[in-house]
Structures are given as C-alpha cells and as structure tokens.
Design an enzyme around this catalytic site. Structure first.
Site, PDB file in Angstrom:
ATOM      1  CD  GLU A  20      -3.236  -0.219   0.270  1.00  0.00           C
ATOM      2  OE1 GLU A  20      -3.251  -0.112  -1.094  1.00  0.00           O
ATOM      3  OE2 GLU A  20      -4.025  -1.090   0.765  1.00  0.00           O
ATOM      4  CG  ASP A  23       0.240   3.554  -6.273  1.00  0.00           C
ATOM      5  OD1 ASP A  23       0.511   4.182  -5.385  1.00  0.00           O
ATOM      6  OD2 ASP A  23      -0.953   3.749  -6.960  1.00  0.00           O
ATOM      7  N   GLY A 108     -12.405   2.971  -0.088  1.00  0.00           N
ATOM      8  CA  GLY A 108     -10.918   2.273  -0.336  1.00  0.00           C
ATOM      9  C   GLY A 108     -11.095   1.181  -1.008  1.00  0.00           C
ATOM     10  CB  SER A 111     -15.709   3.487  -6.280  1.00  0.00           C
ATOM     11  OG  SER A 111     -15.412   4.747  -5.359  1.00  0.00           O
ATOM     12  CG  ASP A 157      -6.751   2.297  -6.818  1.00  0.00           C
ATOM     13  OD1 ASP A 157      -6.073   1.453  -6.225  1.00  0.00           O
ATOM     14  OD2 ASP A 157      -7.359   3.400  -6.385  1.00  0.00           O
TER      15      ASP A 157
HETATM   16  C1  GLA Z   1      -5.423   4.823  -3.392  1.00  0.00           C
HETATM   17  C2  GLA Z   1      -4.869   5.259  -4.725  1.00  0.00           C
HETATM   18  C3  GLA Z   1      -3.755   4.402  -5.230  1.00  0.00           C
HETATM   19  C4  GLA Z   1      -2.646   3.658  -4.195  1.00  0.00           C
HETATM   20  C5  GLA Z   1      -3.412   3.526  -2.901  1.00  0.00           C
HETATM   21  C6  GLA Z   1      -2.576   3.082  -1.970  1.00  0.00           C
HETATM   22  O1  GLA Z   1      -6.123   3.598  -3.918  1.00  0.00           O
HETATM   23  O2  GLA Z   1      -5.874   5.424  -5.809  1.00  0.00           O
HETATM   24  O3  GLA Z   1      -3.114   4.899  -6.411  1.00  0.00           O
HETATM   25  O4  GLA Z   1      -1.822   4.553  -3.751  1.00  0.00           O
HETATM   26  O5  GLA Z   1      -4.513   4.424  -2.564  1.00  0.00           O
HETATM   27  O6  GLA Z   1      -1.891   2.166  -2.046  1.00  0.00           O
END
Ligand code: GLA
Length: 348
Positions: A20, A23, A108, A111, A157
């Site tokens: 987490e 990215d 989270g 969406s 995502d």
């Molecule tokens: C959100 C962001 C992703 C990523 C996560 C954390 O979902 O859209 O790009 O950074 O938080 O891992």
C-alpha cells in the site's frame, strides 16, 4: 431514424492484499479486481454533447463535447474522461450515458478507478476507436484523477481494474509497470471487507501530503524513488520521513513474501503479512483512524488470521482473511478475485 446501438462497459473495483502506498514510489503491490464495480451504458447521439445520468445518485450532467469545463464531484470524472481522451487524439462522438455501480463509493475499494475505466471504455467503444493498450489507458484514467479530481493517486487501482483476472491477484512492479497474475486459491478461506464508518474528510489532503513526504525523503537521500532506498539509509532521515520510507521499504518486501505465501497456500503466513501491513500503515505511515482500528479489531475478534486498513487510508473499508468455520462480523462483504474491465455491446 434508427437509434444508435447501446454499449455497456464495466470497470471493477479492487482489493489490495499487500503493498500500500507503494505505487507512486515505484514499488510493488499485490491487488486483485473484485466482482463489484461500475457500469456505464450509453449510445452515440447525433450532436456534440455529452448527457450523463448518475442513476444511483439521481443526478445528471450535460456539457459540450468539445469544451468540457472543470467542476466538483462525480461530474469531474466524466468531463475529465472526455477531455483526456480528446487530448490523446481520440475522435469522440456525442453520447448519452448512464452510470450505475455496486462497489461502495469512497470506501478504499477503488470506486474512482472503476468509474474512470468504465467511462473511458464506453466512450472509446461508442467512438469506434481501436482497443487501447491497457497500460496507456490506465495512465490516461489516472490523469483524470490527478488533473480533474485533484487526488495525486498512483496507478494501482487503474492497472488492477484493467488487468484483473478471475481467481488471480496481480503482482505489479511500478518501476517497469509489469503485471504478473498470481493464483489466489483460497479454498475454504474467505477474504472479507468491513466498512469502518470513518468519514474520510481529509483523504485527498492526507494522501497528497504523504506523497510529498516520500518525494522529500528521496530528495534528501539523493535517489530517484524510494524503491532505491535501504532501511539503513532511511534510518538517518528526520522524523517522520524515516518512518514513511521504512513503510515503503518493508511493504515491497511483504509483497514478495505474500506471493510466496499464496503459492504455498500458507494462510497463516498471509494473515501475518496482513497484520504487519496494518501495523506499518498505522505506526509508520500514520493513515489509520480510531474507526478503522475498531473495524480491524472486529475482524480479529471474529477469528481473522490477519486484518488491515486498505487503499488510500484515513477511513474506508478494512480487509480480513477468515479461516473456515468463522462467522464474518455484521455488514462484512465477501470479496473474490474477478475478471478485469470489459465492454459488451451493441446491446440495443
Ligand atoms: C489509493 C490510490 C492508489 C494507491 C492506494 C494506496 O487507492 O488511488 O494509487 O496509492 O491509495 O496504496
């Protein structure tokens, strides 16, 4: 006069097993697309306007295809998708669109990416544009979020929504953007998410601040991204940058360990990685809330082998791994790795 055929595009949400806030640090993550998502159905119309109805919200929008202006809320996604596709050279046509979804919003579970992916695929299909490269499309969708919605999110995502595969997670390396499917054979084990009820008011500002701190850590270390950082060097950074960097470094390691745990079907090990990920996000990255802690406790009390906060943080759903014979807490949602985004049509 014949009515133009209808198309439907579906973008799934996602659950992230581990990795987490890695990215945008060129690190590693291990998400999977879920069966819930957003569907955009639409027809081409014979003028240069976009009409759109958000059916779940009972709201609508209408704007000029050639001059979408920025606005707040869900409308920014539609206008941004039209603008970014146009900017990338796609010859769009006017459209009448309807949006529905079954992925909890702002929870989270990505969406936002589900909506961006479904919108861009529907608009591309209505325009008769060739099937785009999925990685390029993920980048385009992320520009919608960065530039039109104002959240400096990474590519996790969008890549997951576009590359998702039934019964598989995706090991994503954000340095190369290589996506490798990894089998998730849970058997009698279940993955569930549980809403925390946190309002997520400061999500975008908290997220953008963490991202800026990572950039600052890189500057002090003289490296292009935290992928290059080591625990030894991160220790010398000032507070709280030392802990932010440590979170990213240990997260990348947990992704490789989780890939091994999945291959070995070692559920106790996977559960422990979820717990370690949660502790790191709570103590080092500091994106948990009292409500999230409560939801994690509820899953652990129910017998979860591991449970953790997921996604951007500051609220939203938490993820838990339940062994056979346990009863999920009230309100929990079972999540399974489903296929990635798809377009069907003409439907009529
Ligand atoms: C959100 C962001 C992703 C990523 C996560 C954390 O979902 O859209 O790009 O950074 O938080 O891992």
């Amino acid at each position: 006069l014949s009515i133009a055929p209808r198309v439907a595009a579906f973008g799934p949400g996602r659950v992230n097993l581990v990795g987490e806030h890695t990215d945008y640090n060129q690190g590693l993550a291990l998400p999977f697309a879920i069966e819930q998502g957003v569907t955009v159905t639409g027809r081409a119309v014979p003028n240069r306007r976009v009409e759109v109805q958000a059916l779940d919200l009972g709201q609508e929008d209408s704007f000029d295809l050639d001059a979408p202006e920025s606005v707040a809320g869900w409308r920014a996604f539609v206008r941004g998708a039209v603008a970014e596709l146009g900017r990338s050279g796609v010859e769009l046509v006017g459209a009448s669109l309807e949006i529905t979804g079954d992925v909890p919003r702002g929870a989270g579970l990505a969406s936002s990416a589900a909506l961006e992916v479904a919108l861009t695929l529907a608009l591309l299909s209505l325009s008769g544009a060739p099937a785009p490269d999925r990685t390029e499309l993920a980048k385009l969708c992320s520009r919608v979020e960065n530039e039109w919605v104002g959240a400096q999110t990474g590519l996790l995502d969008q890549l997951c929504s576009l590359y998702g595969r039934a019964d598989h997670g995706l090991r994503i390396d954000f340095r190369t953007l290589a996506v490798r499917p990894v089998e998730v054979a849970l058997g009698e084990h279940r993955l569930v998410t549980l809403g925390s009820g946190s309002s997520r008011i400061n999500v975008a500002s908290g997220y953008n601040e963490r991202r800026a701190q990572c950039a600052q850590a890189c500057e002090l270390l003289g490296i292009p991204s935290l992928r290059e950082a080591t625990l030894r060097r991160a220790k010398a950074l000032p507070e709280p940058l030392n802990r932010r960097a440590r979170h990213v470094i240990t997260s990348n390691a947990r992704v490789e360990q989780a890939v091994s745990a999945l291959a070995a079907r070692d559920w106790a090990a996977l559960g422990q990685l979820l717990d370690e990920s949660h502790a790191s996000l709570r103590d080092d990255y500091e994106i948990s809330t009292p409500e999230v802690e409560e939801a994690v406790r509820a899953l652990k009390t129910a017998g979860a082998l591991g449970a953790r906060i997921m996604g951007g943080g500051f609220g939203g759903h938490v993820l838990g791994l339940l062994p056979p014979g346990t009863i999920a807490p009230d309100g929990a949602l079972e999540v399974r790795p489903g296929p990635g985004a798809r377009v069907s049509g003409p439907l009529n």
